[in-house]
Write an enzyme that holds these catalytic residues in place. Structure first.
Site, PDB file in Angstrom:
ATOM      1  N   ARG A  17       0.832  -1.221   0.000  1.00 47.06           N
ATOM      2  CA  ARG A  17       0.000   0.000   0.000  1.00 47.06           C
ATOM      3  C   ARG A  17       0.867   1.271   0.000  1.00 47.06           C
ATOM      4  O   ARG A  17       0.518   2.276   0.605  1.00 47.06           O
ATOM      5  CB  ARG A  17      -0.948   0.048   1.204  1.00 47.06           C
ATOM      6  CG  ARG A  17      -1.949  -1.092   1.284  1.00 47.06           C
ATOM      7  CD  ARG A  17      -2.965  -1.041   0.147  1.00 47.06           C
ATOM      8  NE  ARG A  17      -4.066  -1.961   0.344  1.00 47.06           N
ATOM      9  CZ  ARG A  17      -4.084  -3.236  -0.063  1.00 47.06           C
ATOM     10  NH1 ARG A  17      -3.056  -3.759  -0.704  1.00 47.06           N
ATOM     11  NH2 ARG A  17      -5.146  -3.991   0.154  1.00 47.06           N
ATOM     12  N   SER A  76     -10.690  -0.564   3.247  1.00 44.16           N
ATOM     13  CA  SER A  76      -9.940  -0.678   4.511  1.00 44.16           C
ATOM     14  C   SER A  76      -9.487   0.719   4.940  1.00 44.16           C
ATOM     15  O   SER A  76      -8.812   1.400   4.165  1.00 44.16           O
ATOM     16  CB  SER A  76      -8.705  -1.549   4.328  1.00 44.16           C
ATOM     17  OG  SER A  76      -9.056  -2.836   3.887  1.00 44.16           O
ATOM     18  N   GLU A 134      -4.810   3.934   6.024  1.00 42.92           N
ATOM     19  CA  GLU A 134      -4.542   3.690   4.602  1.00 42.92           C
ATOM     20  C   GLU A 134      -5.168   4.807   3.764  1.00 42.92           C
ATOM     21  O   GLU A 134      -4.632   5.233   2.750  1.00 42.92           O
ATOM     22  CB  GLU A 134      -5.124   2.333   4.188  1.00 42.92           C
ATOM     23  CG  GLU A 134      -4.824   1.997   2.745  1.00 42.92           C
ATOM     24  CD  GLU A 134      -5.766   0.968   2.139  1.00 42.92           C
ATOM     25  OE1 GLU A 134      -5.663  -0.214   2.487  1.00 42.92           O
ATOM     26  OE2 GLU A 134      -6.591   1.355   1.292  1.00 42.92           O
TER      27      GLU A 134
HETATM   28  P1  FAD Z   1      -8.807   8.706  -5.193  1.00 42.17           P
HETATM   29  O1  FAD Z   1      -9.505   8.329  -3.938  1.00 42.17           O
HETATM   30  O2  FAD Z   1      -9.474   9.671  -6.088  1.00 42.17           O
HETATM   31  O3  FAD Z   1      -7.361   9.260  -4.833  1.00 42.17           O
HETATM   32  C1  FAD Z   1      -6.515   8.556  -3.931  1.00 42.17           C
HETATM   33  C2  FAD Z   1      -5.199   9.341  -3.802  1.00 42.17           C
HETATM   34  O4  FAD Z   1      -4.490   9.313  -5.037  1.00 42.17           O
HETATM   35  C3  FAD Z   1      -5.409  10.832  -3.478  1.00 42.17           C
HETATM   36  O5  FAD Z   1      -4.329  11.241  -2.680  1.00 42.17           O
HETATM   37  C4  FAD Z   1      -5.351  11.496  -4.847  1.00 42.17           C
HETATM   38  O6  FAD Z   1      -4.926  12.836  -4.776  1.00 42.17           O
HETATM   39  C5  FAD Z   1      -4.316  10.640  -5.569  1.00 42.17           C
HETATM   40  N1  FAD Z   1      -4.555  10.511  -7.004  1.00 42.17           N
HETATM   41  C6  FAD Z   1      -5.656   9.989  -7.613  1.00 42.17           C
HETATM   42  N2  FAD Z   1      -5.494   9.973  -8.948  1.00 42.17           N
HETATM   43  C7  FAD Z   1      -4.273  10.513  -9.195  1.00 42.17           C
HETATM   44  C8  FAD Z   1      -3.527  10.778 -10.389  1.00 42.17           C
HETATM   45  N3  FAD Z   1      -4.007  10.484 -11.600  1.00 42.17           N
HETATM   46  N4  FAD Z   1      -2.303  11.347 -10.256  1.00 42.17           N
HETATM   47  C9  FAD Z   1      -1.802  11.648  -9.043  1.00 42.17           C
HETATM   48  N5  FAD Z   1      -2.455  11.428  -7.885  1.00 42.17           N
HETATM   49  C10 FAD Z   1      -3.674  10.856  -7.959  1.00 42.17           C
HETATM   50  N6  FAD Z   1      -7.640  -0.687  -2.338  1.00 42.17           N
HETATM   51  C11 FAD Z   1      -6.822  -1.749  -2.475  1.00 42.17           C
HETATM   52  O7  FAD Z   1      -5.595  -1.599  -2.643  1.00 42.17           O
HETATM   53  N7  FAD Z   1      -7.296  -3.024  -2.417  1.00 42.17           N
HETATM   54  C12 FAD Z   1      -8.607  -3.285  -2.243  1.00 42.17           C
HETATM   55  O8  FAD Z   1      -9.011  -4.452  -2.197  1.00 42.17           O
HETATM   56  C13 FAD Z   1      -9.497  -2.186  -2.094  1.00 42.17           C
HETATM   57  N8  FAD Z   1     -10.813  -2.384  -1.875  1.00 42.17           N
HETATM   58  C14 FAD Z   1     -11.661  -1.336  -1.721  1.00 42.17           C
HETATM   59  C15 FAD Z   1     -13.004  -1.595  -1.521  1.00 42.17           C
HETATM   60  C16 FAD Z   1     -13.905  -0.534  -1.380  1.00 42.17           C
HETATM   61  C17 FAD Z   1     -15.372  -0.835  -1.148  1.00 42.17           C
HETATM   62  C18 FAD Z   1     -13.436   0.801  -1.474  1.00 42.17           C
HETATM   63  C19 FAD Z   1     -14.401   1.940  -1.376  1.00 42.17           C
HETATM   64  C20 FAD Z   1     -12.084   1.062  -1.660  1.00 42.17           C
HETATM   65  C21 FAD Z   1     -11.178  -0.003  -1.789  1.00 42.17           C
HETATM   66  N9  FAD Z   1      -9.794   0.203  -1.983  1.00 42.17           N
HETATM   67  C22 FAD Z   1      -8.958  -0.872  -2.153  1.00 42.17           C
HETATM   68  C23 FAD Z   1      -9.242   1.565  -2.001  1.00 42.17           C
HETATM   69  C24 FAD Z   1      -9.344   2.265  -3.376  1.00 42.17           C
HETATM   70  O9  FAD Z   1     -10.263   1.619  -4.204  1.00 42.17           O
HETATM   71  C25 FAD Z   1      -7.996   2.313  -4.096  1.00 42.17           C
HETATM   72  O10 FAD Z   1      -7.037   2.960  -3.303  1.00 42.17           O
HETATM   73  C26 FAD Z   1      -8.082   3.024  -5.455  1.00 42.17           C
HETATM   74  O11 FAD Z   1      -6.895   2.858  -6.182  1.00 42.17           O
HETATM   75  C27 FAD Z   1      -8.369   4.523  -5.307  1.00 42.17           C
HETATM   76  O12 FAD Z   1      -8.620   5.042  -6.598  1.00 42.17           O
HETATM   77  P2  FAD Z   1      -9.345   6.410  -6.826  1.00 42.17           P
HETATM   78  O13 FAD Z   1      -9.261   6.717  -8.282  1.00 42.17           O
HETATM   79  O14 FAD Z   1     -10.700   6.374  -6.242  1.00 42.17           O
HETATM   80  O15 FAD Z   1      -8.398   7.388  -6.010  1.00 42.17           O
HETATM   81  N1  EPU Z   2     -11.034 -10.182  10.540  1.00 32.19           N
HETATM   82  C1  EPU Z   2     -11.661 -10.194  11.758  1.00 32.19           C
HETATM   83  N2  EPU Z   2     -12.649  -9.283  11.981  1.00 32.19           N
HETATM   84  C2  EPU Z   2     -13.030  -8.396  11.037  1.00 32.19           C
HETATM   85  C3  EPU Z   2     -12.369  -8.362   9.797  1.00 32.19           C
HETATM   86  C4  EPU Z   2     -11.360  -9.281   9.564  1.00 32.19           C
HETATM   87  O1  EPU Z   2     -11.347 -10.993  12.641  1.00 32.19           O
HETATM   88  O2  EPU Z   2     -13.951  -7.625  11.322  1.00 32.19           O
HETATM   89  C5  EPU Z   2      -9.990 -11.182  10.254  1.00 32.19           C
HETATM   90  C6  EPU Z   2     -10.511 -12.229   9.269  1.00 32.19           C
HETATM   91  O3  EPU Z   2     -11.192 -13.249   9.921  1.00 32.19           O
HETATM   92  C7  EPU Z   2      -9.233 -12.728   8.648  1.00 32.19           C
HETATM   93  C8  EPU Z   2      -8.341 -11.491   8.648  1.00 32.19           C
HETATM   94  O4  EPU Z   2      -8.894 -10.587   9.595  1.00 32.19           O
HETATM   95  O5  EPU Z   2      -8.633 -13.712   9.440  1.00 32.19           O
HETATM   96  C9  EPU Z   2      -8.192 -10.835   7.284  1.00 32.19           C
HETATM   97  O6  EPU Z   2      -9.462 -10.401   6.810  1.00 32.19           O
HETATM   98  P1  EPU Z   2      -9.804 -10.269   5.242  1.00 32.19           P
HETATM   99  O7  EPU Z   2      -9.410 -11.525   4.522  1.00 32.19           O
HETATM  100  O8  EPU Z   2     -11.212  -9.801   5.134  1.00 32.19           O
HETATM  101  O9  EPU Z   2      -8.817  -9.194   4.695  1.00 32.19           O
HETATM  102  P2  EPU Z   2      -8.361  -7.787   5.298  1.00 32.19           P
HETATM  103  O10 EPU Z   2      -7.012  -7.943   5.886  1.00 32.19           O
HETATM  104  O11 EPU Z   2      -9.423  -7.231   6.157  1.00 32.19           O
HETATM  105  C10 EPU Z   2      -7.132  -7.072   3.088  1.00 32.19           C
HETATM  106  C11 EPU Z   2      -6.966  -5.775   2.352  1.00 32.19           C
HETATM  107  C12 EPU Z   2      -8.157  -5.548   1.438  1.00 32.19           C
HETATM  108  C13 EPU Z   2      -8.218  -6.684   0.419  1.00 32.19           C
HETATM  109  C14 EPU Z   2      -8.352  -8.021   1.173  1.00 32.19           C
HETATM  110  C15 EPU Z   2      -8.259  -9.220   0.247  1.00 32.19           C
HETATM  111  C16 EPU Z   2      -5.585  -4.257   3.626  1.00 32.19           C
HETATM  112  C17 EPU Z   2      -5.540  -3.079   4.514  1.00 32.19           C
HETATM  113  N3  EPU Z   2      -6.804  -4.661   3.270  1.00 32.19           N
HETATM  114  O12 EPU Z   2      -8.263  -6.924   3.935  1.00 32.19           O
HETATM  115  O13 EPU Z   2      -7.978  -4.320   0.744  1.00 32.19           O
HETATM  116  O14 EPU Z   2      -9.296  -6.537  -0.465  1.00 32.19           O
HETATM  117  O15 EPU Z   2      -7.291  -8.148   2.148  1.00 32.19           O
HETATM  118  O16 EPU Z   2      -6.959  -9.325  -0.252  1.00 32.19           O
HETATM  119  O17 EPU Z   2      -4.549  -4.784   3.266  1.00 32.19           O
HETATM  120  C18 EPU Z   2      -8.390  -1.956   0.857  1.00 32.19           C
HETATM  121  O18 EPU Z   2      -7.161  -1.812   0.784  1.00 32.19           O
HETATM  122  O19 EPU Z   2      -9.186  -0.992   0.900  1.00 32.19           O
HETATM  123  C19 EPU Z   2      -8.935  -3.318   0.876  1.00 32.19           C
HETATM  124  C20 EPU Z   2     -10.248  -3.579   0.980  1.00 32.19           C
END
Ligand code: FAD
Ligand code: EPU
Length: 336
Positions: A161, A235, A332
């Site tokens: 990240r 997250s 994050e």
């Molecule tokens: P924004 O929120 O618009 O911007 C994020 C940051 O990047 C800001 O600081 C912004 O200024 C900068 N930025 C954006 N675009 C540019 C650009 N073109 N040039 C320079 N700077 C820029 N993330 C994960 O890694 N794994 C996941 O599994 C994951 N799951 C998610 C699930 C949900 C339901 C949600 C809501 C979010 C999740 N995220 C996850 C976080 C998010 O989706 C990612 O970080 C995504 O890449 C953000 O993209 P965005 O375009 O919305 O960025």
């Molecule tokens: N857990 C709990 N309680 C909770 C949530 C999770 O006990 O309320 C435990 C689960 O049981 C499991 C562990 O935590 O043992 C991990 O949970 P999960 O597999 O749901 O993944 P996570 O660590 O919560 C991460 C990423 C996600 C990504 C998933 C799948 C980070 C910060 N988050 O979540 O990314 O989608 O793994 O790879 O690394 C994001 O970055 O926004 C994001 C959603």
């Protein structure tokens, strides 16, 4: 065209109602230079899909919403292909388009909200894959020097990240295009989390990249709140990386503590578990905002929450987890 006093409520997935002093949509590098020439002295916020930000106040500067489109093949061989996409392209649509073309490597990253341009910012990751695994280069525009630069893998300093754009070069560059090397002969990654179980329940024995994508989509939909229904930014905290010594101490008291290997003989703990054990899961304030009831790592805005209320909640969580486990949680989400 510049607009003034624009509500950002529909432009961030937390659904926070903050006002931008000025706002512009950019569709090319020329747009950027023209707008910056006129308004470059203002504080800037570059916006993609708004899915990884928490707006804690009105933004007293210029919001540049990146809408640079494009999808092209830069290089192709029998085994792989380099695909370049505009930063303003929706990430999931980009992944789906690659899968439709039978280009593999991004399927585990299906359904992550946001745009292509933000994907290198925090080296997005899920289900055992991070974009660094397929990243080739990106083109970015230096806001002050008004010139473009190509960044290759080593320049980006990707980590969990993390990237150089979130650290040393924070706020300096606008990412315009990103390129990925994708496979034509696939090795699917199904060992992470519940992917294999999900494929089994789908009745799939020899998964294609499309099957893996669908399995990931199913798992994500069952676990994470849909931002179209409940405001959130995924997250809120990173999973903390700690020493083996600390893990051993914690295991004496909490033998079931989830942990995963991390580089340099360290271990990654599950922040969701730490937060749940600290009693925060499902906690809700005035029915307006709180900690999600199914996933404690996700803070949510049910209705009309203010960004600073969610920020204050996150500070309380950090304090409690520190006290109970001696572990520091790091946010994050980008706090604006
Ligand atoms: P924004 O929120 O618009 O911007 C994020 C940051 O990047 C800001 O600081 C912004 O200024 C900068 N930025 C954006 N675009 C540019 C650009 N073109 N040039 C320079 N700077 C820029 N993330 C994960 O890694 N794994 C996941 O599994 C994951 N799951 C998610 C699930 C949900 C339901 C949600 C809501 C979010 C999740 N995220 C996850 C976080 C998010 O989706 C990612 O970080 C995504 O890449 C953000 O993209 P965005 O375009 O919305 O960025
Ligand atoms: N857990 C709990 N309680 C909770 C949530 C999770 O006990 O309320 C435990 C689960 O049981 C499991 C562990 O935590 O043992 C991990 O949970 P999960 O597999 O749901 O993944 P996570 O660590 O919560 C991460 C990423 C996600 C990504 C998933 C799948 C980070 C910060 N988050 O979540 O990314 O989608 O793994 O790879 O690394 C994001 O970055 O926004 C994001 C959603």
């Amino acid at each position: 065209m510049i607009q003034y006093k624009v509500s950002l409520k529909s432009l961030n997935t937390f659904g926070i109602d903050a006002i931008a002093d000025s706002y512009a949509l950019i569709q090319s590098t020329d747009d950027i230079s023209q707008i910056l020439e006129k308004h470059g002295e203002k504080e800037l916020l570059i916006l993609g899909g708004g899915s990884n930000i928490l707006l804690t106040k009105d933004f007293n500067g210029l919001v540049l919403k990146n809408d640079i489109q494009g999808f092209r093949i830069v290089e192709e061989s029998e085994v792989d292909v380099v695909v370049e996409a505009g930063a303003g392209m929706n990430w999931h649509q980009f992944v789906m388009r690659c899968i439709d073309c039978n280009y593999g490597g991004l399927e585990n990253l299906s359904l992550i909200p946001g745009n292509v341009g933000a994907s290198p910012m925090q080296n997005i990751g899920a289900y055992g894959v991070e974009i660094k695994d397929v990243f080739t280069y990106l083109d970015a525009y230096h806001i002050k020097e008004k010139k473009s630069k190509r960044f290759y893998f080593d320049d980006c300093k990707f980590g969990y990240r993390e990237s150089i754009f979130k650290n040393e070069l924070k706020g300096e560059y606008l990412i315009c295009r990103v390129a990925f090397r994708l496979s034509k002969k696939h090795t699917v990654k199904t060992s992470y989390g519940a992917i294999e179980d999900e494929l089994e329940s789908m009745g799939i024995n020899h998964p294609t990249i499309k099957n893996v994508s669908q399995a990931v989509i199913n798992i994500r939909q069952s676990k994470l709140p849909d931002p179209n229904k409940i405001g959130n930014a995924g997250s809120f905290f990173k999973n903390p990386i700690v020493s083996m010594e600390l893990l051993e101490k914690l295991q004496n008291k909490y033998p079931d503590i989830p942990h995963y290997p991390a580089p340099d003989h360290k271990v990654k703990l599950a922040a969701g578990w730490l937060i749940e054990q600290s009693g925060w899961k499902g906690k809700t304030y005035d029915n307006r905002y709180g900690v999600h009831k199914l996933q404690a790592l996700v803070l949510v805005n049910y209705k009309d929450a203010k960004g600073d209320e969610i920020l204050a909640l996150s500070s309380q969580i950090i304090k409690d987890v520190q006290q109970k486990f001696n572990v520091s949680l790091e946010r994050e989400v980008n706090i604006i």
